[in-house]
Scaffold this motif. Structure first.
Motif: not given
Length: 395
Positions: A53-70
């Motif tokens: 159910n997309l209507n129950e999603m909370n896009p503010l709830d994200d504690k993920s980490r993305c490491k970038m290198s180049a």
């Protein structure tokens, strides 16, 4: 949490200009108008995502980490930084050439609520020696990330996108856009190894200009449900693409894989190949399309899907398609669904290899035609090890 106030909070968090907020709000209106896809692709060919159910999603709830290198020759920024330094580049290319927000409900949802973004720019005439790496550690409930790659004229790069999680449930909605300009060459390796309680939706798109080259390698071995959609537009003469995939599923995992190549220019080539292994009650649907437009002559297109079923309850469906609108082309497609070859198994066991080891080697060899194309030894070993661990438990 799916409301205008949430959109405004995300926009402030990412330090967005007004035009991006306006696009988000327009996409949200479109999201509310669009209906959910039915995930039905023919008689008896469908998947069930009714629990989502997309209507129950909370896009503010994200504690993920993305490491970038180049390498230092590459411009790589989070969207927060890119809005300050490359605003015009984002405005011109973000969801304008490869994909539009109005395409479907999931795309509109992403355009309205994406909560993370990465801009990668490979400057003109630059050949990047080391892979550009993105490592996502998914730790939260809702992750909606966007990757925009702009490869300028005569540039060359490899991008590695590795996503994993531990035990958390969650929802991930990713869009990857690659714009390969004249004679640019981009290889994008994507490895998804989420926990088996994660819904994963991934759209990958490429716009390829004259003499450009795109290679996708998409490895899906995690998640509860994964929809992986890859679409390449060959818009310049002599452009070429390869779309290669690995799927490994067990328990009740479900995969919906779609590869499409649109030949919009002459003398363009594509090669699409997906290898699938399923055990237990796992399920996979493969859909493929090679489309050649009326004025795109002397094109070559090939697509193949091969599946091995390790149990009686595993299920696979293949729906390859060709849409050819002129006669001056070479195109073909095919699909196979089978079990482990008893003759091969007998031969290996007759040479002293036990049954479990023999099955393991056959499955590893089944994936080899794709794995050998990965030049990055570290990534290749990570994929092999992840699959080998799962195979060891299965057979």
């Amino acid at each position: 949490m799916i409301n205008e106030n949430t959109i405004r909070k995300i926009s402030v968090r990412l330090n967005e200009p007004e035009w991006m907020l306006d696009r988000r709000l327009e996409s949200f209106e479109r999201f509310k108008e669009l209906s959910m896809p039915n995930f039905k692709y023919g008689i008896g060919i469908s998947v069930d995502v009714s629990e989502l159910n997309l209507n129950e999603m909370n896009p503010l709830d994200d504690k993920s980490r993305c490491k970038m290198s180049a390498d230092k020759d590459v411009d790589i920024f989070s969207f927060n930084e890119a809005f300050e330094n490359h605003e015009n580049l984002l405005r011109e290319n973000f969801m304008t050439k490869c994909i539009l927000a109005s395409e479907d409900k999931f795309t509109a949802f992403h355009a309205a609520f994406f909560n993370s973004g990465v801009l990668i720019r490979i400057p003109e005439n630059v050949e990047v020696k080391n892979p550009i790496e993105l490592h996502l550690d998914f730790n939260g409930k809702v992750r909606m990330d966007h990757v925009l790659v702009i490869a300028e004229k005569n540039s060359k790069a490899v991008v590695v996108d590795y996503s994993s999680s531990k035990d958390n449930e969650g929802f991930r909605n990713q869009i990857v856009e690659i714009i390969a300009k004249e004679n640019a060459k981009v290889e994008y390796r994507s490895v998804q190894n989420f926990a088996q309680d994660v819904y994963n939706f991934s759209k990958k798109r490429a716009h390829v200009e004259r003499d450009g080259f795109i290679q996708w390698i998409d490895c899906c071995i995690g998640g509860k449900f994964t929809q992986s959609l890859t679409k390449t537009f060959l818009n310049g003469d002599n452009a070429e693409s390869q779309s290669l995939g690995i799927v490994f599923g067990d328990n009740k995992q479900c995969f919906d894989v779609n590869n499409e190549t649109i030949h919009a220019a002459s003398r363009t080539k594509c090669n699409m190949m997906t290898k699938v292994v399923l055990n237990d009650n796992a399920k996979a649907i493969y859909r493929g399309l090679v489309r050649v437009n009326p004025k795109a002559v002397k094109c070559e297109g090939y697509q193949k899907n091969d599946t091995i079923l390790l149990s009686e309850n595993a299920e696979a469906d293949a729906v390859p398609n060709l849409e050819i609108e002129n006669n001056d082309v070479k195109c073909s497609h095919g699909a196979t669904i089978s079990q482990i070859d008893d003759t091969k198994l007998f031969y290996m066991m007759s040479r002293g290899i036990d049954e479990k080891s023999a099955k393991k080697q056959i499955i590893e060899g089944f994936f080899d035609p794709i794995l050998v194309r990965i030049e990055n030894e570290k990534l290749k070993e990570e994929i092999k090890n992840s699959i080998s661990e799962r195979i060891g438990a299965l057979v």
